[in-house]
Design a protein around this motif. Structure first.
Motif, short mmCIF file in Angstrom:
data_model
loop_
_atom_site.label_atom_id
_atom_site.label_comp_id
_atom_site.label_asym_id
_atom_site.label_seq_id
_atom_site.Cartn_x
_atom_site.Cartn_y
_atom_site.Cartn_z
N LEU A 293 0.85 -1.19 0.00
CA LEU A 293 0.00 0.00 0.00
C LEU A 293 0.89 1.25 0.00
CD1 LEU A 293 -2.89 1.25 0.34
CD2 LEU A 293 -2.51 1.10 2.81
N LEU A 294 0.66 2.14 -0.95
CA LEU A 294 1.43 3.39 -1.00
C LEU A 294 1.28 4.15 0.31
CD1 LEU A 294 0.62 4.74 -4.60
CD2 LEU A 294 2.79 3.77 -3.81
N THR A 295 2.37 4.65 0.84
CA THR A 295 2.31 5.38 2.11
C THR A 295 1.45 6.64 2.00
OG1 THR A 295 4.36 6.54 1.53
CG2 THR A 295 4.56 4.54 2.86
N SER A 296 1.49 7.29 0.84
CA SER A 296 0.66 8.50 0.65
C SER A 296 -0.83 8.14 0.67
CB SER A 296 1.02 9.19 -0.66
OG SER A 296 0.86 8.31 -1.75
N THR A 297 -1.17 7.00 0.06
CA THR A 297 -2.57 6.54 0.07
C THR A 297 -2.99 6.16 1.47
OG1 THR A 297 -2.30 5.73 -2.19
CG2 THR A 297 -4.18 4.89 -0.93
N PHE A 298 -2.10 5.51 2.20
CA PHE A 298 -2.39 5.11 3.58
C PHE A 298 -2.71 6.34 4.44
CE2 PHE A 298 -0.57 4.43 7.89
CZ PHE A 298 -1.49 3.49 8.35
N LEU A 299 -1.93 7.41 4.27
CA LEU A 299 -2.17 8.63 5.04
C LEU A 299 -3.47 9.30 4.63
CD1 LEU A 299 -1.14 10.90 6.99
CD2 LEU A 299 -0.08 11.94 4.98
N ARG A 300 -3.66 9.46 3.31
CA ARG A 300 -4.79 10.25 2.81
C ARG A 300 -6.13 9.55 3.03
NH1 ARG A 300 -3.42 10.56 -2.44
NH2 ARG A 300 -1.87 12.12 -1.92
N HIS A 301 -6.18 8.26 2.75
CA HIS A 301 -7.48 7.56 2.76
C HIS A 301 -7.75 6.79 4.04
CE1 HIS A 301 -8.25 8.63 -1.37
NE2 HIS A 301 -7.09 8.11 -1.76
N HIS A 302 -6.73 6.50 4.84
CA HIS A 302 -6.94 5.69 6.04
C HIS A 302 -6.71 6.48 7.32
CE1 HIS A 302 -7.55 2.40 3.42
NE2 HIS A 302 -6.26 2.16 3.14
N MET A 303 -5.53 7.11 7.46
CA MET A 303 -5.22 7.79 8.71
C MET A 303 -6.09 9.02 8.92
SD MET A 303 -1.07 7.44 9.19
CE MET A 303 -1.11 8.41 10.70
N PHE A 304 -6.28 9.84 7.88
CA PHE A 304 -7.09 11.04 8.04
C PHE A 304 -8.53 10.71 8.41
CE2 PHE A 304 -4.02 13.63 5.34
CZ PHE A 304 -3.56 14.35 6.43
N SER A 305 -9.06 9.63 7.86
CA SER A 305 -10.44 9.25 8.16
C SER A 305 -10.59 8.73 9.59
CB SER A 305 -10.92 8.19 7.17
OG SER A 305 -10.15 7.01 7.27
N CYS A 306 -9.47 8.40 10.25
CA CYS A 306 -9.50 7.91 11.63
C CYS A 306 -9.28 9.03 12.65
CB CYS A 306 -8.44 6.83 11.84
SG CYS A 306 -8.75 5.32 10.90
N CYS A 307 -9.13 10.24 12.17
CA CYS A 307 -8.90 11.37 13.09
C CYS A 307 -10.19 11.68 13.85
CB CYS A 307 -8.45 12.61 12.31
SG CYS A 307 -7.98 13.99 13.36
N PRO A 308 -10.15 11.77 15.19
CA PRO A 308 -11.36 12.05 15.97
C PRO A 308 -12.01 13.36 15.56
CG PRO A 308 -9.55 11.36 17.40
CD PRO A 308 -8.96 11.59 16.04
N SER A 309 -13.33 13.41 15.72
CA SER A 309 -14.08 14.61 15.38
C SER A 309 -13.63 15.76 16.25
CB SER A 309 -15.57 14.36 15.59
OG SER A 309 -16.32 15.52 15.36
N GLY A 310 -13.43 16.94 15.64
CA GLY A 310 -13.00 18.13 16.37
C GLY A 310 -11.50 18.28 16.47
N LYS A 311 -10.71 17.38 15.83
CA LYS A 311 -9.26 17.49 15.85
C LYS A 311 -8.72 17.45 14.44
CE LYS A 311 -8.55 15.44 20.42
NZ LYS A 311 -7.81 14.40 21.19
N GLN A 312 -7.52 17.99 14.24
CA GLN A 312 -6.86 18.01 12.94
C GLN A 312 -5.54 17.26 13.02
OE1 GLN A 312 -6.54 21.71 10.82
NE2 GLN A 312 -8.24 22.60 11.93
N LEU A 313 -5.33 16.40 12.06
CA LEU A 313 -4.08 15.66 11.99
C LEU A 313 -3.12 16.40 11.07
CD1 LEU A 313 -2.82 12.99 12.97
CD2 LEU A 313 -3.59 11.93 10.86
N ASP A 314 -2.00 16.85 11.59
CA ASP A 314 -1.05 17.64 10.82
C ASP A 314 0.36 17.16 11.16
OD1 ASP A 314 0.48 19.48 9.47
OD2 ASP A 314 -0.71 21.21 10.07
#
Length: 593
Positions: A293-314
């Motif tokens: 799995l491309l690391t960029s795809t893992f970040l964009r489609h998987h990790m960002f969608s797991c970020c809790p509501s009201g927080k920003q992953l940066d």
């Protein structure tokens, strides 16, 4: 004021005339600055940025940034220096000293209370109510907070050194400080010859007396009722001052110990959030069949969608700064994944250790946000967006009013195209204007002649086809449109609705940027869209006011991102394609070999 994240409205380079004006304002506000110091702070040839922001409570603030660090901020037409500037010029403002454990309360949003002020032998600085002043810690002259005096010096004495002393606006470790290079305060020792007074009484400080005084001032500070927000960070270890006192004082406040976030810096909080989203994505999103799995795809489609509501992953706000470094740590220190460069310059996750104890023991949180969720004012998550319903309408003009009198439609009233056709058809039938020989034609009477024909056609045109009759009627009416947002009253405006305009422009060194405007017409917040795009493509975004257009903001993002912009607007926000202009300007990639 900056205890919570703020929203950037615009970030522009200051003009020459504004630069001179700012220098004059600084000279008036801080007369102790010499001409050389002013020239150093406001250089003529170096880039000085003006950043307009909205604080979490809605206050409009202007920040002046030099060398990526904020130097001044302006609130209600009054200039205040930041801690970065005061570390260079510690004597710029009147100074109030306090004990180092009180800093934790100031970072959390509390004001400086008078019981916590350490009075030097020379007395308090001479200030008036509202004067700009700084706060330092015992044993270090480097200011750690900036605010304005709540009362005058004479009133502080008359109040018996009780009550509020300084209304704090900005502190070390807050989000304005984090907007700069995040450096710590220098060590500027005090003059040991000065005696110390608390509440006006001079005394020598022993270890036992100092411990009792610290506990007393912290209890006074806490009992003042000032809120300590979740964003409060200890940061005292980074100061490198009074470490023994702070360790003693920490034992006196059990509530602060219960809240783990209070002992973390913003960087440590982001590291923890990054690790949480990483484990969450591996446990609930990634399947073995998807590997590699491309690391960029893992970040964009998987990790960002797991970020809790009201927080920003940066990632840029974490200690890792880059995804590759973070994944390297996850591989070497935690043995969670194996990352390899299958294609030159492109990394992929090739293996996941599903039996890893950290991964198996991780429990998936119940509440998760979506990719485009951002922190709004007040800390609440973004309300789900629903595209508006857009309807074309036509308004009756003065020329056509006689044609619609029977239908009781006066000048300025709006109708759907179907309603216009129905009224015109009813008028023709009522006046028996259908041609007897050919029912495809309508005979022109005086009313239709005045309303629909040009002067040159008065003597020549005796009849019109039905289609021509309808098109002429609509063509002579005022075009309008109706926008209906869910749960809101319809909005009717004249003219055509402006499409969302997407374009690509060149900046210095032939760098491409993608520009978007007219998002507000469709109920989209430019800041929210910019943040969602920033998460998708990992590129910086800038908001700029549109010249000549009130309350409109231009979103600029690095690179030709039209594909990503189109996908976001069409798929996520569900804006119809006909209302998006410029999708054909996307970059065309080369053929795959």
């Amino acid at each position: 004021m900056f205890t919570k994240p703020f929203r950037v409205k615009s970030n522009t380079v200051i003009k020459g005339s504004d630069r001179r004006k700012l220098k004059a304002e600084l000279c008036a506000a801080f007369p102790s600055l010499s001409a050389e110091e002013l020239s150093e702070l406001i250089p003529n040839k170096e880039e000085l940025n003006v950043v307009k922001i909205y604080a979490h409570k809605g206050e409009a603030v202007t920040v002046y940034v030099l060398h990526k660090s904020p130097l001044f901020f302006e609130v209600e037409k009054q200039l205040y220096p930041t801690v970065y500037l005061l570390w260079r010029y510690p004597s710029l403002l009147p100074v109030f000293r306090t004990w180092s454990p009180v800093l934790q309360k100031l970072i959390g949003g509390a004001d400086l209370m008078l019981p916590g002020v350490v009075v030097p032998s020379c007395g308090l600085p001479d200030v008036k109510t509202g004067d700009c002043c700084a706060v330092t810690l015992v044993k270090n002259r480097a200011p750690v907070a900036v605010g304005k005096a709540a009362v005058s010096s004479s009133e502080m004495y008359s109040l018996g050194m009780k009550g509020r002393g300084v209304c704090v606006l900005h502190t070390y470790m807050d989000f304005l400080w984090a907007f700069g290079d995040k450096s710590g305060p220098p060590s500027l020792p005090e003059d040991d010859s000065e005696g110390q007074e608390v509440n006006g009484e001079k005394y020598e400080v022993s270890e036992e007396e100092e411990e009792e005084e610290l506990k007393k001032c912290v209890e006074e500070q806490q009992s003042s009722g000032e809120a300590v927000t979740d964003e409060a960070c200890c940061g005292l270890e980074e100061l490198g001052i009074a470490e023994q006192e702070e360790n003693k004082c920490e034992g006196s406040n059990e509530k602060e110990q219960e809240n783990g976030d209070d002992l973390k810096t913003p960087q440590e909080i982001m590291d923890a959030l990054l690790f949480q989203c990483f484990l969450h994505a591996l446990k609930s999103k990634v399947k073995k069949s998807e590997l590699p799995l491309l690391t960029s795809t893992f970040l964009r489609h998987h990790m960002f969608s797991c970020c809790p509501s009201g927080k920003q992953l940066d990632i840029k706000k974490s200690s890792y700064k880059k995804l590759s470094k973070f994944l390297q740590v996850m591989q070497q220190q935690h043995n969670l994944v194996q990352v390899k460069e299958l294609t030159k310059g492109v990394e992929s996750i090739v293996e996941v250790d599903w039996k890893n104890p950290e991964l198996r023991s991780f429990s998936v949180p119940d509440e998760t946000g979506v990719e485009a969720a951002t922190v709004q004012e007040g800390g609440e998550g973004e309300v789900a967006y629903h595209p508006p319903e857009i309807i074309s309408l036509y308004s009756v003009t003065a020329r056509l009013e006689p044609l619609f009198l029977d239908a009781k439609k006066r000048k300025g009233m709006t109708m759907h195209p179907a309603e216009v056709r129905s009224i015109v058809t009813e008028y023709v039938k009522k006046n028996e204007l259908v041609d007897e020989n050919n029912k495809n034609y309508v005979t022109i009477n005086p009313t239709l002649c005045d309303c629909l024909l040009d002067k040159s056609e008065y003597q020549e045109v005796e009849s019109l086809k039905w289609d021509d009759l309808f098109s002429r009627t609509l063509g002579r009416m005022q075009e309008c449109y109706q926008v209906i947002f869910p749960g809101q009253d319809p909005i009717i405006k004249k003219g055509h609705i402006e499409p969302i305009d997407i374009s690509v422009a060149s900046r210095g060194s032939n760098k491409k940027v993608t520009l978007m405007k007219n998002l507000e017409v469709y109920g989209l917040d430019p800041a929210t869209v910019g943040t969602a795009l920033q998460h998708r493509v990992q590129a910086s975004t800038v908001l700029q006011p549109v010249a000549g257009a009130k309350d409109k903001v231009l979103v600029q993002i690095q690179g030709n991102q039209i594909h990503q912009v189109g996908n976001l607007l069409l798929d996520h926000y569900q804006i119809p394609r006909k209302y998006i202009q410029g999708l054909d300007k996307a970059s065309k990639g080369g053929k795959k070999k």
